[in-house]
Motif scaffolding. Structure first.
Motif, PDB file in Angstrom:
ATOM      1  N   PRO A  20       2.202  -2.903   0.004  1.00 57.88           N
ATOM      2  CA  PRO A  20       1.039  -2.140  -0.411  1.00 57.88           C
ATOM      3  C   PRO A  20       0.012  -2.042   0.527  1.00 57.88           C
ATOM      4  N   GLN A  29      13.706   6.992  -6.390  1.00 58.46           N
ATOM      5  CA  GLN A  29      14.177   5.860  -5.646  1.00 58.46           C
ATOM      6  C   GLN A  29      13.842   6.311  -4.000  1.00 58.46           C
ATOM      7  N   GLY A  76       8.948   4.759   0.031  1.00 56.06           N
ATOM      8  CA  GLY A  76       9.696   3.878  -0.336  1.00 56.06           C
ATOM      9  C   GLY A  76       9.951   2.646   0.893  1.00 56.06           C
ATOM     10  N   SER A  88       2.031   6.524  -5.102  1.00 57.20           N
ATOM     11  CA  SER A  88       3.184   5.609  -5.812  1.00 57.20           C
ATOM     12  C   SER A  88       4.451   6.250  -5.941  1.00 57.20           C
ATOM     13  N   PRO A  89       5.442   5.695  -5.666  1.00 59.54           N
ATOM     14  CA  PRO A  89       6.776   6.450  -5.641  1.00 59.54           C
ATOM     15  C   PRO A  89       6.987   6.937  -7.119  1.00 59.54           C
ATOM     16  N   THR A  90       7.757   8.113  -7.250  1.00 60.78           N
ATOM     17  CA  THR A  90       8.459   8.601  -8.705  1.00 60.78           C
ATOM     18  C   THR A  90       9.780   8.564  -8.392  1.00 60.78           C
ATOM     19  N   LEU A 115       6.726   0.859   1.798  1.00 59.16           N
ATOM     20  CA  LEU A 115       6.668  -0.301   0.836  1.00 59.16           C
ATOM     21  C   LEU A 115       7.566  -1.416   1.052  1.00 59.16           C
ATOM     22  N   GLU A 116       8.768  -1.205   1.381  1.00 56.70           N
ATOM     23  CA  GLU A 116       9.677  -2.041   1.638  1.00 56.70           C
ATOM     24  C   GLU A 116       9.186  -3.035   2.640  1.00 56.70           C
ATOM     25  N   SER A 127      11.568   7.823  -2.444  1.00 57.39           N
ATOM     26  CA  SER A 127      10.308   8.559  -2.308  1.00 57.39           C
ATOM     27  C   SER A 127      10.139   8.627  -0.446  1.00 57.39           C
ATOM     28  N   THR A 155       1.111   2.036  -2.969  1.00 57.29           N
ATOM     29  CA  THR A 155       1.470   0.818  -3.855  1.00 57.29           C
ATOM     30  C   THR A 155       2.664   1.462  -4.889  1.00 57.29           C
ATOM     31  N   GLU A 156       3.323   0.208  -5.409  1.00 57.25           N
ATOM     32  CA  GLU A 156       4.306   0.456  -6.546  1.00 57.25           C
ATOM     33  C   GLU A 156       3.581   0.010  -7.972  1.00 57.25           C
ATOM     34  N   ASP A 157       2.247  -0.376  -7.897  1.00 54.38           N
ATOM     35  CA  ASP A 157       1.404  -0.743  -9.040  1.00 54.38           C
ATOM     36  C   ASP A 157      -0.080  -0.098  -9.187  1.00 54.38           C
TER      37      ASP A 157
END
Length: 144
Positions: free
Chosen positions: A77, A64, A69, A60-62, A72-73, A66, A12-14
């Motif tokens: 999620p 750019q 990444g 979650s990514p920390t 997720l693209e 990761s 997830t990015e959230d």
């Protein structure tokens, strides 16, 4: 040898939004950390009892670029991987590679938890699932 399911990873990015969902389910965060080799932050959520019970890992990514990444693209999620604790990371990775699994990591990497070492592999069709093999340093007492 595979010992047990260690955790299920959710990408997830959230992470705060997923944490609210975990809380609603009655889970609580027992551990967290960063897997710098992969550029991700990880939170480990469980029902009562903590260590020794399977967890849900919020990944979650920390940075750019990761490890998650691109996933997720492409897919957004959701379910990311299934992780198994093993007694010997190198021999279990070799055994699974001999059975048609594809190793992602050239060498085992430091995981997000203290004393955790990991290696990722893809399970072949029909599963098409990312697996994480997890080994804990023996002095942590994480056993079954």
């Amino acid at each position: 040898m595979i010992l047990r399911i260690d955790h299920i990873g959710l990408a997830t990015e959230d992470p705060e939004g997923v944490a609210a969902f975990m809380t609603t389910l009655g889970m609580r965060k027992y551990d967290e950390g960063h897997a710098d080799d992969y550029g991700v932050a990880c939170e480990f959520w469980q029902f009562g009892g903590g260590l020794g019970n399977p967890a849900v890992e919020i990944v979650s990514p920390t940075q750019q670029r990761s490890a998650i990444g691109g996933r997720l693209e492409r897919q957004g999620p959701g379910l990311y991987h299934l992780a198994f604790e093993v007694d010997d990371l190198e021999s279990e990775t070799a055994r699974l590679r001999g059975q048609g699994f594809t190793a992602i990591d050239a060498e085992p990497c430091k995981g997000a938890r203290e004393g955790m070492t990991v290696a990722f592999l893809y399970a072949p069709a029909p599963a098409n699932l990312l697996l994480e093999l997890v080994h804990y340093a023996p002095d942590l007492g994480r056993g079954l």
